[in-house]
Design a protein around this motif. Structure first.
Motif, PDB file in Angstrom:
ATOM      1  N   HIS A 100     -18.142 -33.915   9.125  1.00 40.60           N
ATOM      2  CA  HIS A 100     -17.869 -35.275   9.593  1.00 40.60           C
ATOM      3  C   HIS A 100     -19.004 -36.238   9.280  1.00 40.60           C
ATOM      4  O   HIS A 100     -18.793 -37.451   9.202  1.00 40.60           O
ATOM      5  CB  HIS A 100     -17.551 -35.290  11.094  1.00 40.60           C
ATOM      6  CG  HIS A 100     -18.623 -34.741  11.978  1.00 40.60           C
ATOM      7  ND1 HIS A 100     -19.707 -35.483  12.372  1.00 40.60           N
ATOM      8  CD2 HIS A 100     -18.774 -33.531  12.556  1.00 40.60           C
ATOM      9  CE1 HIS A 100     -20.483 -34.765  13.161  1.00 40.60           C
ATOM     10  NE2 HIS A 100     -19.945 -33.566  13.283  1.00 40.60           N
ATOM     11  N   TYR A 101     -20.230 -35.734   9.080  1.00 34.59           N
ATOM     12  CA  TYR A 101     -21.323 -36.601   8.652  1.00 34.59           C
ATOM     13  C   TYR A 101     -21.003 -37.225   7.289  1.00 34.59           C
ATOM     14  O   TYR A 101     -21.255 -38.399   7.050  1.00 34.59           O
ATOM     15  CB  TYR A 101     -22.622 -35.808   8.508  1.00 34.59           C
ATOM     16  CG  TYR A 101     -23.242 -35.277   9.758  1.00 34.59           C
ATOM     17  CD1 TYR A 101     -24.235 -35.986  10.429  1.00 34.59           C
ATOM     18  CD2 TYR A 101     -22.870 -34.046  10.273  1.00 34.59           C
ATOM     19  CE1 TYR A 101     -24.834 -35.484  11.572  1.00 34.59           C
ATOM     20  CE2 TYR A 101     -23.466 -33.531  11.414  1.00 34.59           C
ATOM     21  CZ  TYR A 101     -24.447 -34.254  12.059  1.00 34.59           C
ATOM     22  OH  TYR A 101     -25.038 -33.747  13.185  1.00 34.59           O
ATOM     23  N   ARG A 106     -15.903 -43.075   4.529  1.00 33.12           N
ATOM     24  CA  ARG A 106     -14.908 -43.970   5.129  1.00 33.12           C
ATOM     25  C   ARG A 106     -15.492 -45.358   5.384  1.00 33.12           C
ATOM     26  O   ARG A 106     -14.795 -46.369   5.280  1.00 33.12           O
ATOM     27  CB  ARG A 106     -14.383 -43.365   6.434  1.00 33.12           C
ATOM     28  CG  ARG A 106     -13.206 -44.148   7.038  1.00 33.12           C
ATOM     29  CD  ARG A 106     -12.721 -43.499   8.322  1.00 33.12           C
ATOM     30  NE  ARG A 106     -11.586 -44.186   8.910  1.00 33.12           N
ATOM     31  CZ  ARG A 106     -10.308 -43.934   8.649  1.00 33.12           C
ATOM     32  NH1 ARG A 106     -10.003 -43.002   7.760  1.00 33.12           N
ATOM     33  NH2 ARG A 106      -9.343 -44.614   9.255  1.00 33.12           N
ATOM     34  N   SER A 107     -16.803 -45.399   5.704  1.00 33.51           N
ATOM     35  CA  SER A 107     -17.438 -46.690   5.975  1.00 33.51           C
ATOM     36  C   SER A 107     -17.416 -47.609   4.760  1.00 33.51           C
ATOM     37  O   SER A 107     -17.559 -48.832   4.890  1.00 33.51           O
ATOM     38  CB  SER A 107     -18.887 -46.488   6.443  1.00 33.51           C
ATOM     39  OG  SER A 107     -19.750 -46.174   5.360  1.00 33.51           O
ATOM     40  N   ARG A 108     -17.233 -47.029   3.587  1.00 35.53           N
ATOM     41  CA  ARG A 108     -17.149 -47.808   2.348  1.00 35.53           C
ATOM     42  C   ARG A 108     -15.714 -47.935   1.860  1.00 35.53           C
ATOM     43  O   ARG A 108     -15.459 -48.262   0.703  1.00 35.53           O
ATOM     44  CB  ARG A 108     -18.034 -47.182   1.260  1.00 35.53           C
ATOM     45  CG  ARG A 108     -19.498 -47.013   1.650  1.00 35.53           C
ATOM     46  CD  ARG A 108     -20.111 -48.327   2.138  1.00 35.53           C
ATOM     47  NE  ARG A 108     -20.040 -49.360   1.119  1.00 35.53           N
ATOM     48  CZ  ARG A 108     -20.167 -50.660   1.343  1.00 35.53           C
ATOM     49  NH1 ARG A 108     -20.347 -51.098   2.579  1.00 35.53           N
ATOM     50  NH2 ARG A 108     -20.103 -51.517   0.345  1.00 35.53           N
ATOM     51  N   GLY A 109     -14.762 -47.677   2.766  1.00 33.20           N
ATOM     52  CA  GLY A 109     -13.364 -47.922   2.458  1.00 33.20           C
ATOM     53  C   GLY A 109     -12.660 -46.837   1.670  1.00 33.20           C
ATOM     54  O   GLY A 109     -11.572 -47.059   1.149  1.00 33.20           O
ATOM     55  N   ILE A 110     -13.262 -45.652   1.604  1.00 35.00           N
ATOM     56  CA  ILE A 110     -12.653 -44.552   0.847  1.00 35.00           C
ATOM     57  C   ILE A 110     -11.664 -43.810   1.739  1.00 35.00           C
ATOM     58  O   ILE A 110     -11.996 -43.416   2.857  1.00 35.00           O
ATOM     59  CB  ILE A 110     -13.733 -43.604   0.297  1.00 35.00           C
ATOM     60  CG1 ILE A 110     -14.651 -44.380  -0.656  1.00 35.00           C
ATOM     61  CG2 ILE A 110     -13.111 -42.404  -0.396  1.00 35.00           C
ATOM     62  CD1 ILE A 110     -15.880 -43.622  -1.066  1.00 35.00           C
ATOM     63  N   SER A 111     -10.467 -43.614   1.258  1.00 37.30           N
ATOM     64  CA  SER A 111      -9.405 -42.999   2.051  1.00 37.30           C
ATOM     65  C   SER A 111      -9.647 -41.511   2.247  1.00 37.30           C
ATOM     66  O   SER A 111     -10.057 -40.804   1.323  1.00 37.30           O
ATOM     67  CB  SER A 111      -8.060 -43.210   1.345  1.00 37.30           C
ATOM     68  OG  SER A 111      -7.067 -42.374   1.895  1.00 37.30           O
ATOM     69  N   ALA A 165     -18.354 -37.113  -5.462  1.00 33.90           N
ATOM     70  CA  ALA A 165     -19.496 -37.171  -6.380  1.00 33.90           C
ATOM     71  C   ALA A 165     -19.741 -38.593  -6.877  1.00 33.90           C
ATOM     72  O   ALA A 165     -20.896 -39.037  -6.987  1.00 33.90           O
ATOM     73  CB  ALA A 165     -19.249 -36.234  -7.556  1.00 33.90           C
ATOM     74  N   GLU A 166     -18.681 -39.317  -7.173  1.00 31.96           N
ATOM     75  CA  GLU A 166     -18.831 -40.688  -7.657  1.00 31.96           C
ATOM     76  C   GLU A 166     -19.492 -41.582  -6.618  1.00 31.96           C
ATOM     77  O   GLU A 166     -20.106 -42.601  -6.964  1.00 31.96           O
ATOM     78  CB  GLU A 166     -17.464 -41.254  -8.039  1.00 31.96           C
ATOM     79  CG  GLU A 166     -16.871 -40.634  -9.288  1.00 31.96           C
ATOM     80  CD  GLU A 166     -15.422 -41.019  -9.492  1.00 31.96           C
ATOM     81  OE1 GLU A 166     -14.857 -41.740  -8.627  1.00 31.96           O
ATOM     82  OE2 GLU A 166     -14.839 -40.610 -10.512  1.00 31.96           O
ATOM     83  N   ASN A 167     -19.378 -41.214  -5.368  1.00 29.40           N
ATOM     84  CA  ASN A 167     -19.932 -42.021  -4.287  1.00 29.40           C
ATOM     85  C   ASN A 167     -21.117 -41.345  -3.595  1.00 29.40           C
ATOM     86  O   ASN A 167     -21.543 -41.785  -2.520  1.00 29.40           O
ATOM     87  CB  ASN A 167     -18.842 -42.322  -3.261  1.00 29.40           C
ATOM     88  CG  ASN A 167     -17.785 -43.246  -3.809  1.00 29.40           C
ATOM     89  OD1 ASN A 167     -17.961 -44.463  -3.822  1.00 29.40           O
ATOM     90  ND2 ASN A 167     -16.683 -42.676  -4.283  1.00 29.40           N
TER      91      ASN A 167
END
Length: 473
Positions: A67-68, A74-79, A104-106
């Protein structure tokens, strides 16, 4: 792969920058870095150790249960669909490789976070990967990990041995039959892998199924749980059952540290309201508060260590909770009153010699003001290590700086990693040990501690304290 090695791999990472503290800290760290790991509280899946099967894929190991990691993405809008996190409705989500690619991209988002330290450490220790995870390296790193997961030394039981895990505790609820721990007992592993009794499913009256859960609790134990004494005796029986599978501690996840000491008639009236579904939020808090005191009284009887994890506002996103269930990252710290909250419990049994409570805190403002003075007086209280959001280099520094002068070193419960991610365990302990040695090195350089005392304290805080706090043999 051509990217540079992660910075956390430097041998002097987290140690003091200046001499002589740096040399002292380095020497202290060398004396403790290879000690066995004591992991007396955590949330790893007991089926990993009971079944001892390979982990399915890299995303299932590093991404989906953590969850970390999920909350940052999620804070950057990733589903969460794109990250492969299962849905309650069984709807489609990304496959493992696609989820890994998105992760990996993020990965750059994790710069400066403990999550990155833990993941990089795990890549290096378990898989020999020294390169930075990125969109360009995602596929090759995925293949390297996936290929290794089938090797015998990467199976869960082998990992415990290679990490030098002397003891690890999982956490199960009161209604759990402990099938995995039954298998572990058959295989002779109780002792290395233990359970922990977490009764929140039958003590937290804010849960929608609380009345049904208490009814099941009565059926499981053969007790009349419509009566307060019967309810407490049901806990007494379950605690005994959990101890058969190595349990030395109980765990209580509560939003506040509030405790109560009601009269018998008041306790029964409260239980009647809960079972009838007539209770409100105030009643739910009072029920939790009384149950904390009851659990402390049972600990006086049976000697189980009581862990109070207070101050988390859990599952604050109703949409996420509805879609995917609990523990997916939407948990936020809240202010916590320990002096007032624990007063009823301590007034009732705080002076009992058989009571041992470890306090875990998310509200750091209480370290110096409340927790350190309380642990510095009550023999029944110890301060748990920095927890959750504060299990980090800076969190550990703030913790040691604020509690030691008042509570001393020997009222601290050492370290536990409180993790759901198996491979992060040695990384978390390594960060703790480095930060402890940094702290002791600086104090020794300032002539606040002798070299021999610092050496003793480094071992105590890295190993002995946790064994003693949890009464492990």
């Amino acid at each position: 792969m051509t990217s540079s090695a992660p910075s956390h791999l430097h041998p002097d990472r987290l140690l003091p920058a200046s001499e002589p503290a740096k040399s002292i800290a380095r020497e202290l760290y060398e004396s403790v870095k290879d000690l066995p790991l004591i992991c007396p509280h955590g949330h790893t899946d007991p089926s990993w150790f009971a079944d001892n099967q390979r982990f399915p894929d890299p995303a299932s190991l590093f991404l989906i249960p953590d969850h970390y990691v999920l909350r940052m993405l999620r804070s950057r809008g990733i589903s969460y669909d794109d990250l492969g996190v299962p849905r309650r409705d069984g709807g489609p989500v990304a496959d493992s490789r696609s989820a890994w690619q998105k992760f990996a991209e993020n990965y750059y988002l994790f710069a400066g976070t403990p999550s990155k330290t833990w993941i990089d450490h795990s890549f290096s220790l378990a898989f020999g990967i020294e390169d930075e995870l990125s969109g360009d390296t995602a596929s090759q790193i995925y293949d390297t990990i996936d290929k290794r997961l089938g090797d015998a030394d990467l199976l869960p039981r082998a990992l415990l041995d290679s990490f030098k895990v002397e003891a690890i505790a999982t956490t199960e609820f009161a209604l759990d039959d402990l099938p995995h721990h039954q298998k572990l007992a058959t295989d002779g592993l109780i002792g290395q892998v233990r359970t922990t009794y977490r009764p929140d499913d039958v003590t937290d009256a804010s849960r929608p199924a609380i009345a049904e859960n208490i009814k099941k609790f009565g059926e499981l134990t053969g007790e009349d749980v419509t009566k307060w004494d019967g309810l407490i005796n049901a806990h007494r029986k379950r605690r005994e059952y959990f101890r058969k599978f190595g349990a030395v501690a109980t765990d209580h996840g509560v939003p506040t540290a509030m405790t109560a000491d009601l009269e018998p008639s008041e306790k029964q009236a409260l239980l009647d309201k809960v079972l009838a579904g007539r209770h409100d939020a105030v009643d739910a808090e009072l029920f939790r508060a009384q149950m904390l005191t009851e659990m402390a009284l049972l600990s006086v009887e049976d000697g189980m260590v009581m862990q109070i994890h207070a101050g988390s506002r859990r599952n604050t996103d109703p949409l996420l909770f509805g879609e995917r269930g609990p523990d997916k990252g939407a948990d936020i710290p809240g202010t916590t009153d320990y002096v007032g909250g624990l007063q009823a419990l301590l007034g009732r049994c705080g002076n009992e010699p058989n009571l041992n409570i470890i306090m875990f805190v998310l509200d750091e403002t209480t370290y110096a003001r409340e927790l350190a003075p309380m642990a510095g007086y009550w023999s029944s209280l110890q301060i748990g290590p920095p927890w959750w959001f504060h299990d980090s280099p800076q969190g550990i520094r703030r913790y040691l700086d604020q509690v030691v002068e008042t509570a001393g070193f020997y009222n601290l419960a050492g370290f536990n990693d409180d993790t759901r991610a198996l491979l992060s365990i040695p990384a978390r302990h390594d960060v703790w040990r480095r930060e402890v040695c940094r702290f002791l090195g600086e104090w020794t350089a300032e002539h606040r501690l002798s070299a021999s005392t610092a050496t003793e304290l480094a071992k105590h805080l890295s190993y002995d304290a946790a064994k003693a706090a949890y009464h492990l043999p």
